[in-house]
Design a protein around this motif. Sequence first.
Motif, PDB file in Angstrom:
ATOM      1  N   GLY A  32      -3.623  -2.241  -3.686  1.00 14.93           N
ATOM      2  CA  GLY A  32      -3.735  -1.189  -4.694  1.00 14.93           C
ATOM      3  C   GLY A  32      -4.563  -0.001  -4.264  1.00 14.93           C
ATOM      4  N   THR A  33      -5.130  -0.037  -3.076  1.00 16.02           N
ATOM      5  CA  THR A  33      -5.975   1.057  -2.609  1.00 16.02           C
ATOM      6  C   THR A  33      -5.124   2.245  -2.153  1.00 16.02           C
ATOM      7  OG1 THR A  33      -7.636  -0.531  -1.852  1.00 16.02           O
ATOM      8  CG2 THR A  33      -7.811   1.716  -1.010  1.00 16.02           C
ATOM      9  N   THR A  34      -5.502   3.432  -2.616  1.00 18.57           N
ATOM     10  CA  THR A  34      -4.829   4.654  -2.191  1.00 18.57           C
ATOM     11  C   THR A  34      -5.484   5.171  -0.908  1.00 18.57           C
ATOM     12  OG1 THR A  34      -4.293   5.266  -4.471  1.00 18.57           O
ATOM     13  CG2 THR A  34      -4.258   7.022  -2.827  1.00 18.57           C
ATOM     14  N   LEU A  35      -4.660   5.462   0.108  1.00 16.05           N
ATOM     15  CA  LEU A  35      -5.156   5.994   1.379  1.00 16.05           C
ATOM     16  C   LEU A  35      -4.901   7.494   1.439  1.00 16.05           C
ATOM     17  CD1 LEU A  35      -3.985   3.325   3.970  1.00 16.05           C
ATOM     18  CD2 LEU A  35      -6.277   3.675   3.075  1.00 16.05           C
ATOM     19  N   ILE A  36      -5.948   8.232   1.841  1.00 18.36           N
ATOM     20  CA  ILE A  36      -5.827   9.684   1.902  1.00 18.36           C
ATOM     21  C   ILE A  36      -6.435  10.204   3.203  1.00 18.36           C
ATOM     22  CG2 ILE A  36      -6.488  11.869   0.833  1.00 18.36           C
ATOM     23  CD1 ILE A  36      -6.517  10.456  -1.848  1.00 18.36           C
ATOM     24  N   GLU A  37      -5.656  10.999   3.932  1.00 19.68           N
ATOM     25  CA  GLU A  37      -6.166  11.662   5.129  1.00 19.68           C
ATOM     26  C   GLU A  37      -6.842  12.973   4.726  1.00 19.68           C
ATOM     27  OE1 GLU A  37      -3.312  12.418   8.130  1.00 19.68           O
ATOM     28  OE2 GLU A  37      -2.965  10.300   8.596  1.00 19.68           O
ATOM     29  N   LEU A  38      -7.998  13.233   5.313  1.00 19.35           N
ATOM     30  CA  LEU A  38      -8.722  14.468   5.044  1.00 19.35           C
ATOM     31  C   LEU A  38      -8.774  15.333   6.290  1.00 19.35           C
ATOM     32  CD1 LEU A  38     -11.842  13.053   3.135  1.00 19.35           C
ATOM     33  CD2 LEU A  38      -9.735  13.951   2.131  1.00 19.35           C
TER      34      LEU A  38
ATOM     35  N   MET B 147       0.849  -1.185   0.000  1.00 20.82           N
ATOM     36  CA  MET B 147       0.000   0.000   0.000  1.00 20.82           C
ATOM     37  C   MET B 147       0.886   1.237   0.000  1.00 20.82           C
ATOM     38  SD  MET B 147      -3.262   0.633   2.487  1.00 20.82           S
ATOM     39  CE  MET B 147      -4.000  -0.871   1.852  1.00 20.82           C
ATOM     40  N   SER B 148       0.552   2.223  -0.850  1.00 19.42           N
ATOM     41  CA  SER B 148       1.410   3.388  -1.024  1.00 19.42           C
ATOM     42  C   SER B 148       1.353   4.313   0.190  1.00 19.42           C
ATOM     43  CB  SER B 148       0.979   4.149  -2.281  1.00 19.42           C
ATOM     44  OG  SER B 148      -0.376   4.535  -2.172  1.00 19.42           O
ATOM     45  N   GLU B 149       2.291   5.272   0.213  1.00 17.74           N
ATOM     46  CA  GLU B 149       2.361   6.233   1.308  1.00 17.74           C
ATOM     47  C   GLU B 149       1.058   7.025   1.400  1.00 17.74           C
ATOM     48  OE1 GLU B 149       5.078  10.090   2.627  1.00 17.74           O
ATOM     49  OE2 GLU B 149       5.652   8.802   0.932  1.00 17.74           O
ATOM     50  N   ILE B 150       0.645   7.308   2.627  1.00 13.31           N
ATOM     51  CA  ILE B 150      -0.608   8.006   2.844  1.00 13.31           C
ATOM     52  C   ILE B 150      -0.474   9.471   2.440  1.00 13.31           C
ATOM     53  CG2 ILE B 150      -2.315   8.703   4.571  1.00 13.31           C
ATOM     54  CD1 ILE B 150      -1.592   6.205   6.142  1.00 13.31           C
ATOM     55  N   LYS B 151      -1.440   9.940   1.643  1.00 13.79           N
ATOM     56  CA  LYS B 151      -1.452  11.333   1.221  1.00 13.79           C
ATOM     57  C   LYS B 151      -2.388  12.127   2.130  1.00 13.79           C
ATOM     58  CE  LYS B 151      -0.861   9.817  -3.573  1.00 13.79           C
ATOM     59  NZ  LYS B 151      -1.423   9.847  -4.940  1.00 13.79           N
ATOM     60  N   GLN B 152      -2.328  13.439   2.011  1.00 10.64           N
ATOM     61  CA  GLN B 152      -3.189  14.311   2.805  1.00 10.64           C
ATOM     62  C   GLN B 152      -3.834  15.356   1.915  1.00 10.64           C
ATOM     63  OE1 GLN B 152      -0.434  15.835   5.775  1.00 10.64           O
ATOM     64  NE2 GLN B 152      -1.144  14.331   7.284  1.00 10.64           N
ATOM     65  N   ILE B 153      -5.111  15.666   2.236  1.00 16.43           N
ATOM     66  CA  ILE B 153      -5.814  16.733   1.527  1.00 16.43           C
ATOM     67  C   ILE B 153      -6.405  17.683   2.559  1.00 16.43           C
ATOM     68  CG2 ILE B 153      -7.758  17.327   0.032  1.00 16.43           C
ATOM     69  CD1 ILE B 153      -7.397  14.704  -1.417  1.00 16.43           C
ATOM     70  N   THR B 154      -6.048  18.939   2.431  1.00 20.42           N
ATOM     71  CA  THR B 154      -6.563  19.948   3.363  1.00 20.42           C
ATOM     72  C   THR B 154      -7.308  21.066   2.645  1.00 20.42           C
ATOM     73  OG1 THR B 154      -4.471  21.162   3.271  1.00 20.42           O
ATOM     74  CG2 THR B 154      -4.715  19.510   5.022  1.00 20.42           C
ATOM     75  N   SER B 155      -7.265  21.083   1.315  1.00 21.94           N
ATOM     76  CA  SER B 155      -7.883  22.157   0.542  1.00 21.94           C
ATOM     77  C   SER B 155      -9.187  21.711  -0.104  1.00 21.94           C
ATOM     78  CB  SER B 155      -6.921  22.642  -0.545  1.00 21.94           C
ATOM     79  OG  SER B 155      -7.576  23.531  -1.435  1.00 21.94           O
ATOM     80  N   LEU B 156     -10.201  22.540  -0.008  1.00 25.42           N
ATOM     81  CA  LEU B 156     -11.482  22.253  -0.656  1.00 25.42           C
ATOM     82  C   LEU B 156     -11.379  22.348  -2.174  1.00 25.42           C
ATOM     83  CD1 LEU B 156     -13.906  24.225   1.697  1.00 25.42           C
ATOM     84  CD2 LEU B 156     -13.505  21.759   1.647  1.00 25.42           C
ATOM     85  N   GLN B 157     -10.341  22.990  -2.665  1.00 26.68           N
ATOM     86  CA  GLN B 157     -10.158  23.161  -4.105  1.00 26.68           C
ATOM     87  C   GLN B 157      -9.355  22.027  -4.731  1.00 26.68           C
ATOM     88  OE1 GLN B 157     -11.954  25.588  -5.406  1.00 26.68           O
ATOM     89  NE2 GLN B 157     -12.509  26.051  -3.275  1.00 26.68           N
ATOM     90  N   ASN B 158      -8.984  21.036  -3.943  1.00 25.66           N
ATOM     91  CA  ASN B 158      -8.227  19.894  -4.465  1.00 25.66           C
ATOM     92  C   ASN B 158      -8.999  19.209  -5.591  1.00 25.66           C
ATOM     93  OD1 ASN B 158      -7.650  16.764  -4.299  1.00 25.66           O
ATOM     94  ND2 ASN B 158      -5.818  17.813  -3.554  1.00 25.66           N
ATOM     95  N   THR B 159      -8.279  18.795  -6.627  1.00 21.03           N
ATOM     96  CA  THR B 159      -8.912  18.180  -7.801  1.00 21.03           C
ATOM     97  C   THR B 159      -9.707  16.935  -7.424  1.00 21.03           C
ATOM     98  OG1 THR B 159      -7.150  18.996  -9.234  1.00 21.03           O
ATOM     99  CG2 THR B 159      -8.486  17.186 -10.069  1.00 21.03           C
ATOM    100  N   LEU B 160      -9.158  16.084  -6.562  1.00 25.17           N
ATOM    101  CA  LEU B 160      -9.849  14.859  -6.167  1.00 25.17           C
ATOM    102  C   LEU B 160     -11.137  15.177  -5.413  1.00 25.17           C
ATOM    103  CD1 LEU B 160      -9.962  11.794  -6.053  1.00 25.17           C
ATOM    104  CD2 LEU B 160      -8.573  11.875  -3.965  1.00 25.17           C
TER     105      LEU B 160
END
Length: 275
Positions: A77-83, A1-14
């Motif tokens: 294969g699942t991508t993990l993302i912290e919100l 499993m890949s390194e955990i990403k982080q999203i803090t912006s409401l304007q993020n593409t995802l």
Amino acid sequence: MSEIKQITSLQNTLVREILVLKEKSRERRKKGLFVLEGRRELQLALKGGYEVVTLLYCPEIMPAKDILEMKRILNDGTTLIELSPKVYQKLAYRATTEGLIAVSKTKDHSLTNLALKNRNPLILVAEAPEKPGNIGALLRTADAANLDAVFIANAKGDIYNPNIIRSSVGCIFTNSIAMGSTSDIISYLKEHDISIFCAALTASKNYTNIDYTKGSAIVVGTESTGLTYDWLENSDQNIVIPMQGEIDSMNVSVSAAILIFEAKRQRDFSTPNAI
């Protein structure tokens, strides 16, 4: 499993892409993806063989031990993302939240992909259901009765509508679901020697006077218009639930539950070890 990403912006593409997936059925069909929310729904989806592409969670809401448990059951294969809490609240569908959202691949629900395991299957057919709440309730009933399949004829919308997922409490993932036109489903039932019992007011017999122990399909229509002519023309027997009040019909999910569990009662009683 890949390194955990982080999203803090409401304007993020995802973030924008997930919002579109939740709101637009055309986008879900185009990309073959849908959004689900909640631990129970995720667990049922994984148990049902769904491929989760992305798991997004809010560590401020979801306890660390639960996050670790989710990681254990996901594939590599699942991508993990912290919100951040702000981003999570933007994406969350529910007022009461669990801190978990997932993006999963859809399944192909065509009739050709359905494999019936029971020689005498019990199937629910819903023609042109429109209200997500009713569809969700039908799927919950189908799960409770452990039906062999649920057919949706002439579907009016997208089975992966977030309202359907929510109202089904994840039972969209526990049922074998097939979709097609009325004519295609009728042909399928006849080819597999499955009797067609249509819930209708005309030329009907009391639903308790029918033998459902062989291959059977219980067919229900909309509350406003009932079933179309094609179903009534091809019905082996129309069935009715006697009404004792002033109205002549009930909510479609309630009616379906009554009919299905009468069929289950007969089948349980007919087994050699039934009490």
